[in-house]
Motif scaffolding. Structure first.
Motif, short mmCIF file in Angstrom:
data_model
loop_
_atom_site.label_atom_id
_atom_site.label_comp_id
_atom_site.label_asym_id
_atom_site.label_seq_id
_atom_site.Cartn_x
_atom_site.Cartn_y
_atom_site.Cartn_z
N ALA A 159 43.85 68.23 113.02
CA ALA A 159 44.73 67.18 112.52
C ALA A 159 45.94 67.05 113.43
N GLY A 160 46.54 65.88 113.44
CA GLY A 160 47.69 65.63 114.30
C GLY A 160 48.90 66.48 113.93
N GLY A 161 49.82 66.59 114.85
CA GLY A 161 50.98 67.45 114.65
C GLY A 161 51.91 67.01 113.55
N ASP A 162 51.82 65.76 113.12
CA ASP A 162 52.66 65.28 112.03
C ASP A 162 51.95 65.34 110.69
N SER A 163 50.75 65.92 110.66
CA SER A 163 49.96 66.01 109.43
C SER A 163 50.31 67.27 108.65
N THR A 164 50.24 67.19 107.33
CA THR A 164 50.37 68.37 106.48
C THR A 164 49.24 68.40 105.44
N SER A 165 48.19 67.64 105.69
CA SER A 165 47.03 67.66 104.80
C SER A 165 45.81 67.17 105.56
N ALA A 166 44.64 67.53 105.06
CA ALA A 166 43.37 67.06 105.64
C ALA A 166 42.28 67.25 104.60
N VAL A 167 41.25 66.43 104.70
CA VAL A 167 40.09 66.55 103.83
C VAL A 167 38.95 67.17 104.64
N VAL A 168 38.39 68.24 104.12
CA VAL A 168 37.26 68.91 104.74
C VAL A 168 36.01 68.52 103.97
N THR A 169 35.00 68.04 104.66
CA THR A 169 33.78 67.56 104.01
C THR A 169 32.57 68.34 104.52
N GLY A 170 31.40 67.99 103.98
CA GLY A 170 30.18 68.65 104.40
C GLY A 170 30.02 70.05 103.85
N LEU A 171 30.71 70.38 102.75
CA LEU A 171 30.60 71.70 102.14
C LEU A 171 29.36 71.78 101.25
N ARG A 172 29.02 72.99 100.84
CA ARG A 172 27.85 73.19 99.99
C ARG A 172 28.28 73.35 98.54
N PRO A 173 27.49 72.83 97.61
CA PRO A 173 27.84 72.97 96.19
C PRO A 173 27.84 74.44 95.76
N GLY A 174 28.77 74.78 94.85
CA GLY A 174 28.79 76.10 94.26
C GLY A 174 28.96 77.23 95.25
N THR A 175 29.76 77.01 96.29
CA THR A 175 29.92 78.00 97.36
C THR A 175 31.38 78.37 97.52
N ALA A 176 31.64 79.65 97.78
CA ALA A 176 33.01 80.14 98.00
C ALA A 176 33.38 79.98 99.47
N TYR A 177 34.61 79.49 99.71
CA TYR A 177 35.08 79.28 101.08
C TYR A 177 36.46 79.90 101.26
N ARG A 178 36.74 80.29 102.52
CA ARG A 178 38.06 80.78 102.93
C ARG A 178 38.57 79.85 104.03
N PHE A 179 39.74 79.29 103.83
CA PHE A 179 40.33 78.39 104.82
C PHE A 179 41.65 78.94 105.34
N THR A 180 41.92 78.72 106.60
CA THR A 180 43.24 78.98 107.19
C THR A 180 43.56 77.83 108.14
N VAL A 181 44.84 77.70 108.48
CA VAL A 181 45.29 76.67 109.40
C VAL A 181 46.19 77.32 110.46
N LYS A 182 46.03 76.89 111.72
CA LYS A 182 46.87 77.34 112.82
C LYS A 182 47.51 76.13 113.48
N ALA A 183 48.74 76.29 113.93
CA ALA A 183 49.44 75.23 114.65
C ALA A 183 49.32 75.45 116.15
#
Length: 298
Positions: free
Chosen positions: A148-172
């Motif tokens: 995402a661009g440097g002025d962003s503070t949100s994003a939508v992540v798609t293509g995930l699997r139903p009923g699945t646990a995920y771990r997300f992190t963000v780096k600048a």
């Protein structure tokens, strides 16, 4: 026997400068009667990267700082047919500043909100840098899946699997390519299969009936969902059954969008309308709240 058709041109192509020498390119998946095999990314009409069909993003590196870069993407199918190129998108890489070895601070307060069974909305607090944050890299586990661009503070992540646990992190990342420490993890379990896809829905939908000499129209305005890329296609559902596809052929509205369509000549007809957006990975987001209008002469 019908001839083998080439793939469609990828839509929703976006390019975000990741640093002074790199750009992150994303696109929606193409369709083909046999199946897409791979995508080619072109810089100034010359192929610079090739990725398999399951990928819809790539980082292009080794670019010149402070230079406009023009990208297109095309799909090739399993029969070797080459599809048309996408629309051209341009991005200017930041200037290479003085030597900079100090990375940005880590993004903070990362949260992940489920958007049904296949999507999640991530939000975070902006990182700080002695120059400027150029982009944010989003990770699923140890794998980069989005930018995402440097002025962003949100994003939508798609293509995930139903009923699945995920771990997300963000780096600048700054213009010199220095990468921050990772944000705190955000944990999320997507809804099970068949759950309503409530995420990434258009907001602030307003529907107004309008009469002209030709008949009745419905005027729509709404705010596009935040997807981390352009939304080029919508599906409009009228009265719970009739679907109309809206595809932007020119410049895509970045915020509020509007559309008008004809609904007939009869007065006093009640209509229900809602819409949803096609997300960058080719799946559909959630429907907006439904609105009701009644036709009538002004």
């Amino acid at each position: 026997m019908e001839p083998d058709r080439p793939p469609t041109a990828p839509t929703g192509v976006t390019a975000v400068a990741g640093s002074a020498t790199s750009v992150h390119v994303m696109w929606n998946q193409s369709t083909d009667d046999k199946g897409v095999e791979r995508y080619e990314v072109l810089l100034d009409d010359k192929k610079v990267k090739e990725v398999p069909a399951e990928r819809h993003m790539v980082d292009i590196t080794g670019l010149r700082p402070g230079t406009e870069q023009v990208f297109t993407v095309r799909a090739l199918d399993t029969a070797g047919n080459e599809g048309p190129a996408s629309k051209r998108v341009s991005v200017t890489t930041p200037e290479q500043g003085p030597e900079d070895t100090r990375p940005p601070t880590a993004p903070a307060e990362l949260t992940a909100e489920s958007g049904g069974s296949r999507a999640a909305t991530l939000t975070w607090t902006a990182a700080k840098d002695d120059e400027a944050v150029a982009s944010y890299d989003i990770y699923q586990g140890d794998t980069k899946i989005h930018s995402a661009g440097g002025d962003s503070t949100s994003a939508v992540v798609t293509g995930l699997r139903p009923g699945t646990a995920y771990r997300f992190t963000v780096k600048a990342r700054d213009g010199a390519g220095n990468v921050s420490p990772a944000s705190p993890e955000a944990l999320l379990t997507t809804a099970g299969k068949g759950a309503p896809e409530a995420g990434a829905a258009p907001t602030e939908l307003v529907a107004t009936a309008r009469h002209t000499g030709e008949g009745h129209y419905i005027d729509l305005t709404w705010v596009a969902p935040k997807t981390g890329g352009e939304v080029t296609e919508y599906q409009i559902r009228l009265d719970g059954k009739q679907d109309t596809s809206l595809v932007w052929g020119g410049e895509v509205p970045g915020g509020k969008a509007e559309y008008t369509f004809f609904v007939g000549k009869e007065d006093g007809v009640k209509h229900r309308v809602k819409l949803r957006a096609k997300l960058p990975d080719g799946t559909w987001g959630g429907f907006s709240p439904e609105r009701t209008v009644v036709t009538g002469k002004e």
